[in-house]
Design a protein around this motif. Structure first.
Motif, mmCIF file in Angstrom:
data_model
loop_
_atom_site.group_PDB
_atom_site.id
_atom_site.type_symbol
_atom_site.label_atom_id
_atom_site.label_comp_id
_atom_site.label_asym_id
_atom_site.label_seq_id
_atom_site.Cartn_x
_atom_site.Cartn_y
_atom_site.Cartn_z
ATOM 1 N N LYS A 164 -57.301 -12.483 -8.715
ATOM 2 C CA LYS A 164 -56.052 -11.939 -8.550
ATOM 3 C C LYS A 164 -54.932 -12.668 -7.997
ATOM 4 N N SER A 165 -55.217 -13.465 -6.901
ATOM 5 C CA SER A 165 -54.159 -14.602 -6.453
ATOM 6 C C SER A 165 -53.923 -15.550 -7.317
ATOM 7 N N ARG A 166 -54.980 -15.921 -7.992
ATOM 8 C CA ARG A 166 -54.467 -17.136 -8.985
ATOM 9 C C ARG A 166 -53.786 -16.646 -10.256
ATOM 10 N N PHE A 167 -53.911 -15.477 -10.578
ATOM 11 C CA PHE A 167 -53.187 -14.749 -11.554
ATOM 12 C C PHE A 167 -51.911 -14.581 -11.175
ATOM 13 N N SER A 168 -51.587 -14.419 -10.193
ATOM 14 C CA SER A 168 -50.280 -14.065 -9.628
ATOM 15 C C SER A 168 -49.683 -15.351 -9.449
ATOM 16 N N ARG A 169 -50.358 -16.320 -8.835
ATOM 17 C CA ARG A 169 -49.644 -17.769 -8.816
ATOM 18 C C ARG A 169 -49.358 -18.246 -10.305
ATOM 19 N N ALA A 170 -50.236 -18.209 -11.145
ATOM 20 C CA ALA A 170 -50.196 -18.662 -12.367
ATOM 21 C C ALA A 170 -48.982 -18.019 -13.034
ATOM 22 N N LYS A 171 -48.698 -16.798 -12.998
ATOM 23 C CA LYS A 171 -47.557 -16.122 -13.689
ATOM 24 C C LYS A 171 -46.190 -16.764 -13.003
ATOM 25 N N SER A 172 -46.056 -16.788 -11.826
ATOM 26 C CA SER A 172 -44.980 -17.262 -11.139
ATOM 27 C C SER A 172 -44.740 -18.712 -11.591
ATOM 28 N N LYS A 173 -45.795 -19.622 -11.838
ATOM 29 C CA LYS A 173 -45.704 -20.994 -12.041
ATOM 30 C C LYS A 173 -44.996 -20.892 -13.576
ATOM 31 N N LEU A 174 -45.716 -20.157 -14.299
ATOM 32 C CA LEU A 174 -45.210 -20.139 -15.879
ATOM 33 C C LEU A 174 -43.681 -19.502 -16.129
ATOM 34 N N ALA A 175 -43.533 -18.585 -15.021
ATOM 35 C CA ALA A 175 -42.101 -17.989 -15.002
ATOM 36 C C ALA A 175 -41.038 -19.106 -14.787
ATOM 37 N N GLY A 176 -41.507 -19.898 -13.578
ATOM 38 C CA GLY A 176 -40.738 -20.878 -13.154
ATOM 39 C C GLY A 176 -40.493 -22.161 -14.201
ATOM 40 N N ILE A 177 -41.670 -22.442 -15.108
ATOM 41 C CA ILE A 177 -41.334 -23.555 -16.070
ATOM 42 C C ILE A 177 -40.647 -23.162 -17.178
ATOM 43 N N MET A 178 -40.664 -21.824 -17.370
ATOM 44 C CA MET A 178 -39.963 -21.350 -18.771
ATOM 45 C C MET A 178 -38.468 -20.929 -18.547
ATOM 46 N N THR A 179 -38.160 -20.609 -16.993
ATOM 47 C CA THR A 179 -36.725 -20.371 -16.675
ATOM 48 C C THR A 179 -36.062 -21.626 -16.542
ATOM 49 N N PRO A 180 -34.989 -21.706 -17.167
ATOM 50 C CA PRO A 180 -34.075 -23.093 -17.072
ATOM 51 C C PRO A 180 -33.274 -23.102 -15.774
#
Length: 192
Positions: A164-180
């Motif tokens: 659950k914690s890895r999933f939350s962090r992964a979503k945040s990282k992915l959003a950060g990478i995709m948001t210019p």
């Protein structure tokens, strides 16, 4: 109908028909998973073949989760994809060091590339590939394949809370990478 566990016990004993049933049962899902990440059908087919070759090779050491082999197969697919992408990247780097040839590119190749790789799929794939192995595994299992946190934890051999914690962090990282960033947006507006 036999369960994966029953079929796998028979496959371990050398029953190729049982292994064939496992293949028939799960190859489409492994192929679909690989295609989502790679975006190229032929590459996804190669990965699927390698996954089942590895399953046969390591048949005595496979972990069955919740009576099914699919989670193990998908983790192997994910690792095979990572290796394939790493080899592709190295190959491209090697090619970039070669001197330019005197040939022109075929416009048909450029058009075919545009058709195969839609912009949004390419952006998501590129962002996904920038994530670490653990982040990719958790997102692959929970988002792409719909496993619960507990099921993913069982396959990855970690507690559901860790997933659950890895999933939350992964979503945040992915959003950060995709948001210019603001700097990227300013540069995009100033480029003619």
């Amino acid at each position: 109908m036999s369960t994966d566990e029953e079929l796998w016990r028979r496959a371990i004993d050398g029953d190729s028909l049982a292994f064939g049933e496992i293949f028939d049962r799960h190859h489409v899902r492994v192929l679909r998973h690989s295609l989502r990440i790679l975006g190229i059908k032929e590459d996804a087919e190669d990965v699927t073949a390698l996954v089942f070759l590895e399953a046969w090779r390591r048949r005595r050491h496979i972990r069955i989760a919740n009576g099914s082999l699919i989670a193990w197969l998908l983790v192997v697919a994910h690792n095979t994809i990572r290796n394939s992408l790493r080899l592709r990247r190295r190959y491209q780097q090697m090619l970039s060091r070669l001197p330019e040839g005197g040939h022109e590119t075929d416009p048909a190749d450029e058009i075919a590339d545009r058709i195969v790789n839609t912009h949004s799929a390419a952006v998501v794939r590129a962002a996904f590939q920038k994530l670490g192995r653990r982040d990719q595994e958790v997102l692959s299992l929970c988002v792409l394949e719909g496993f619960s946190m507990a099921e993913a934890g069982e396959v990855l051999n970690v507690p559901a809370g860790t997933v659950k914690s890895r999933f939350s962090r992964a979503k945040s990282k992915l959003a950060g990478i995709m948001t210019p960033s603001a700097d990227d947006a300013t540069l995009a507006r100033s480029t003619p």
